[in-house]
Design an enzyme around this catalytic site. Structure first.
Site, short mmCIF file in Angstrom:
data_model
loop_
_atom_site.label_atom_id
_atom_site.label_comp_id
_atom_site.label_asym_id
_atom_site.label_seq_id
_atom_site.Cartn_x
_atom_site.Cartn_y
_atom_site.Cartn_z
N ASP A 1 40.01 43.59 44.73
CA ASP A 1 38.90 43.12 45.42
C ASP A 1 38.91 41.45 45.78
OD1 ASP A 1 36.97 45.37 45.37
OD2 ASP A 1 36.74 45.07 43.04
C1 BGC Z 1 36.31 40.30 40.22
C2 BGC Z 1 36.78 41.48 40.60
C3 BGC Z 1 35.63 42.56 40.97
C4 BGC Z 1 34.89 41.87 42.20
C5 BGC Z 1 33.68 42.68 42.68
C6 BGC Z 1 35.43 39.68 41.69
O1 BGC Z 1 34.82 38.30 41.02
O2 BGC Z 1 37.21 39.28 39.98
O3 BGC Z 1 37.70 41.80 39.63
O4 BGC Z 1 36.21 43.68 41.41
O5 BGC Z 1 34.40 40.60 41.82
O6 BGC Z 1 32.71 42.66 41.80
C1 NOJ Z 2 37.37 45.47 39.35
C2 NOJ Z 2 36.68 46.69 40.50
O1 NOJ Z 2 35.82 47.32 39.52
C3 NOJ Z 2 38.02 47.48 40.71
O2 NOJ Z 2 37.37 48.40 41.80
C4 NOJ Z 2 38.85 46.70 41.36
O3 NOJ Z 2 39.89 47.38 41.70
C5 NOJ Z 2 39.41 45.53 40.25
N1 NOJ Z 2 38.29 44.61 40.00
C6 NOJ Z 2 40.38 44.77 40.87
O4 NOJ Z 2 40.06 43.65 41.85
#
Ligand code: BGC
Ligand code: NOJ
Length: 828
Positions: A500
């Site tokens: 993400d």
């Molecule tokens: C986090 C991710 C998460 C994303 C969406 C980011 O700040 O590091 O792990 O999936 O937010 O909520």
């Molecule tokens: C948390 C999210 O819930 C998941 O969908 C994502 O793949 C990981 N973060 C990595 O960014």
């Protein structure tokens, strides 16, 4: 250092001191009423939606930690000494303390001032309430005169509004204090008093909360400041100090619920006192009783309260809960030479998978319950870990998710659990999302053998009239990738893929902007090698599905698409010793020797090898050796190296994190299992198992002081080698890590995996293991599996009910056969 131990036969983790590095939590409830509960009784409860129907207050990032909970105070009326039998909130010294977290229940036992107390918290199946069963024992050799006070703080339902909209909320709080039986008479509930919380019931809400006690009350309180005393905290309530409630009725401000019970215990005497906290709805036209009053209609709730205030009903409900979990966990049980494997597979990892089913990413110690909806990608992956326990509910979940899919095959990144609609605020454009649906559906069919799901008519974007067969949803998912190829013919990444935080089209320089939804580039250049690998994997699943669906044209189509994509990966996605990660908006590779930072990433190594890439030409082994060389640490495999030392506008959130944390070279426990699985694909059981052990929370129990999070569940992230706190875990419980580790150990290392034609048994074990045993309930048949190593390699031969079979997939037994014995022999 440890803070407790595993009691595997009781399926519990036993915490032996209250001051764990962080609150070590558990979950109550498994259907509609839920709660979080810490080892010192902190946490909160909600009905279905942690944001909109929150029953009790909790304060995140507070000092002290973990404020708000299910508190009891005991007071010795002889000398005025008082204490919390759950340690919080008074803290102080307890002579004995123990917290047992089990599946859906928590028992906190302690002893202080010669009084033993044991409180069992749980939610009965099929009910919207929680029971606190408190047993007090006088272990002194003299009689005692005690006061017992309960205390909860009500949340005014919408947790976000409750924490922000004080100008209104300080004036709306309402409670009712009423006898359980009318005029103190009636069946069972004589003389008992119930505290009802009914804020906003007068207008549009038709639900309320109640808090009841099995004993006659000496008093009660519902005004927080009168209970605590001005400027006092929960650790020293004035009412408890004085030993007498003031019988207050809240009007506005902060409604609470507190009962005061006097307990006289002779030397050695024991007494059980039950509290019931619950949620109840009335029909709109029968809200009030009498109808023209403003009083709650309590007719339908009273029998429920009366029932669970009785120990025999509470005990029965608890036994039913235990049986329910025995049934769920019984779907797969193993006995291997490794205790960490056994307890994670048999108990905790499976339990965590169920919690991700119930909670998605809504409420944990790290997820405030007011934020995110259900992720499209997350939900499909979570399913891989719980589908064998609750296939019928996995089916429903798939149909809900698929109905939010966009007509162009794309996906809303999230949907709301109450409305089941796609979330417009976040929108779509995470280009990996739709592919996970193919993996989720394949896993469901393999587990259940229920092909009929493909023929279900499912909407797009929840729009009436837009329905097509689920099968077509899958086709559109794959087409979505093919319609979005970039300059190198790799899939365009969009807003982000699985990572993400790899936001290659974001280019945000404004504080506070969301990295996930800000887009400053048209997205026609940045590409993802990870999506390419995932696409090939999804095509393989689709080919399997289409074959059984007798759609040869589709089989040919997806096989060709996968082969073309593979060719593209070798042309543009391979970097001599490992798979590249992506191409940025300038068309430069990322995850390549050409980079100075972010030269190598874990995700494409895992996913591409899982898809079988490089197994024949040796590149798979090369890529995995590169992982071992550049990314592996004793605490797990970091996401990439070298970590980004500063913020890069063209990379986005990944470079916003200090080195070693989260996606910037943290150990993301979600994708470590992809490498474990990849190692089994190249048949290296020792390496696969070694990686499994490194992040296995039970195997890390000895270093709890460093690890900090619960030793019984996975955390999303462990700080990587660039971090000051390398080895420290964060974001426990609600993470895709649960499902993927479960899949890696059970389906690939132990090798017991559902296939389209039956159950496959194909372990890739560590060389030191001579054997293991398993029982797997699969499609109504009990498979008793014993695996023996007779040679050093990985060649597996199977005998089913004493007859050798070809290959490693056990054909379905004849109707009526309920048990099958499988002997697997591993030779060189
Ligand atoms: C986090 C991710 C998460 C994303 C969406 C980011 O700040 O590091 O792990 O999936 O937010 O909520
Ligand atoms: C948390 C999210 O819930 C998941 O969908 C994502 O793949 C990981 N973060 C990595 O960014």
């Amino acid at each position: 250092m440890k803070f407790g131990y595993f009691d595997d036969s009781a399926r519990e983790y036993v915490i032996t001191r209250p001051d764990t590095p962080l609150p070590w939590i558990n979950y109550l409830g498994c259907e509609a009423y839920f709660g979080l509960i810490s080892n010192t009784a902190g946490g909160y409860s909600f009905y279905k939606d942690a944001r909109l129907r929150r029953l009790t207050r909790y304060r995140y990032n507070n000092a002290p930690l973990d404020m708000g909970g299910r508190y009891l105070y005991l007071r010795d009326n002889a000398n005025g000494k008082y204490w919390s039998p759950t340690w919080m909130p008074t803290r102080g010294t307890l002579d004995e303390y123990e917290c047992r977290h089990g599946q859906g229940y928590t028992i906190i036992t302690s002893k202080s001032n010669g009084i033993k107390s044991s409180i069992r918290y749980f939610v009965p199946l099929g009910e919207s309430l929680e029971i606190w069963q408190a047993t007090l024992t006088n272990e002194r050799d003299s009689d005692t005169d005690l006061s017992l006070f309960s205390a909860i703080e009500f949340c005014l339902w919408d947790a976000n509004d409750d924490a922000t909209n004080f100008q209104r909320n300080y004036s709306i709080g309402q409670v009712e204090i009423a006898p359980l039986a009318p005029n103190g008479r009636g069946a069972g509930g004589e003389g008992l008093t119930v505290i009802y919380h009914k804020t906003e019931y007068r207008e549009r809400r038709d639900h309320f909360a109640y808090f009841a006690c099995s004993e006659q009350l000496t008093g009660f309180d519902t005004i927080r400041e009168d209970f605590l005393g001005a400027y006092r905290g929960w650790h020293e309530p004035q009412v408890v100090e004085r030993g007498q409630s003031v019988n207050t009725e809240a009007h506005g401000w902060q409604p609470i619920g507190s009962h005061h019970v006097k307990v006289q215990l002779k030397a050695g005497e024991q007494k059980q006192i039950i509290f019931v906290l619950g949620y109840h709805e009335n029909s709109k036209d029968e809200k009030f009783d009498p109808p023209d009053s403003q009083l709650l209609n309590k007719k339908t709730v009273k029998p429920i309260i009366e029932k669970y205030l009785k120990p025999e009903h509470a005990d029965k409900a608890f036994d039913e809960l235990r049986d329910y979990w025995t049934m769920l966990l019984g779907k797969l049980q193993v006995i291997t030479p490794d205790e960490h494997t056994n307890r994670m597979v048999n108990i905790w990892n499976a339990y965590q998978c169920m919690v991700t089913f119930n909670m998605s990413r809504s409420a944990s110690y790290f997820e405030s319950g007011i934020g995110r909806g259900m992720g499209f990608r997350d939900s499909n992956q979570d399913l891989l870990g719980f589908v064998h326990m609750i296939p019928e509910r996995a089916r429903e979940r798939i149909l809900d998710i698929a109905a939010t899919q966009l007509k162009n095959g794309g996906a809303f990144h999230q949907y709301q659990p109450l409305t089941k609609r796609g979330n417009n605020d976040i929108g779509s454009g995470f280009n990996d999302d739709p592919l996970w649906l193919v993996l989720g559906v394949a896993a469901y069919i393999k587990e259940s053998g229920d092909w009929s799901i493909l023929d279900e008519q499912v909407q797009y974007e929840n729009e009436q009239g837009s329905e097509s067969q689920l099968y077509e949803h899958l086709q559109r998912s794959l087409q979505y990738t093919l319609d979005r190829l970039g300059p190198n013919k790799l899939p365009l990444i969009g807003r982000a893929d699985w990572n993400d935080c790899l936001n290659l089209n974001c280019f945000s320089d404004t504080p506070g902007q969301s990295f996930q939804t800000t887009t400053n580039k048209d997205g026609k250049v940045a590409e993802s090698v990870f999506i390419a690998g995932l696409f090939i994997l999804a095509c393989q699943e689709m080919a399997g599905i289409a074959e059984h669906y007798h759609d040869q044209a589709e089989v040919n189509k997806v096989r060709k698409a996968a082969a073309d994509m593979e060719e593209t990966v070798w042309e543009a996605g391979w970097d001599d010793d490992w798979f590249r990660r992506a191409y940025d908006d300038y068309g430069h590779p990322l995850g390549s020797k050409e980079n100075t930072e972010g030269k190598i990433f874990i995700e494409p190594q895992g996913i591409c090898v899982m898809a079988g890439l490089g197994v024949e030409n040796g590149n798979a082994v090369k890529a995995l050796d590169s992982v071992a060389e550049h990314l592996a640490t004793p605490h797990g495999i970091v996401l990439q190296q070298p970590a980004f030392s500063k913020y890069y506008l063209h990379l986005g959130e990944i470079s916003s994190y200090p080195p070693g944390y989260k996606e910037n070279a943290g150990i993301f426990c979600h994708n470590n299992p992809w490498v474990m699985i990849a190692e089994t694909v190249v048949r290296r059981g020792d390496k696969a198992f070694d990686y499994f052990k490194r992040i296995n929370p039970s195997a890390r129990e000895e270093i709890s002081e460093l690890h900090k999070c619960e030793p019984y569940v996975y955390a999303q992230m462990i700080a990587g080698k660039d971090a000051a706190t390398h080895g420290e875990a964060k974001n426990s419980w609600l993470t895709g890590t649960a499902a993927w580790n479960y899949v890696a150990i059970t389906q690939y290392i132990l090798g017991i995996r559902p296939a389209f034609d039956g159950l496959e048994v194909k372990p890739v074990l560590p060389s030191g293991w001579d054997s293991f045993e398993a029982v797997r309930n699969f499609q109504g048949v009990r498979y008793e599996i014993s695996v023996k190593r007779e040679g050093a390699g990985n060649k597996v031969t199977l005998e089913v009910d004493d007859r050798s079979i070809e290959g490693t997939v056990i054909p379905r037994p004849k109707d009526g056969i309920k048990t099958v014995k499988v002997k697997a022999v591993i030779r060189s």
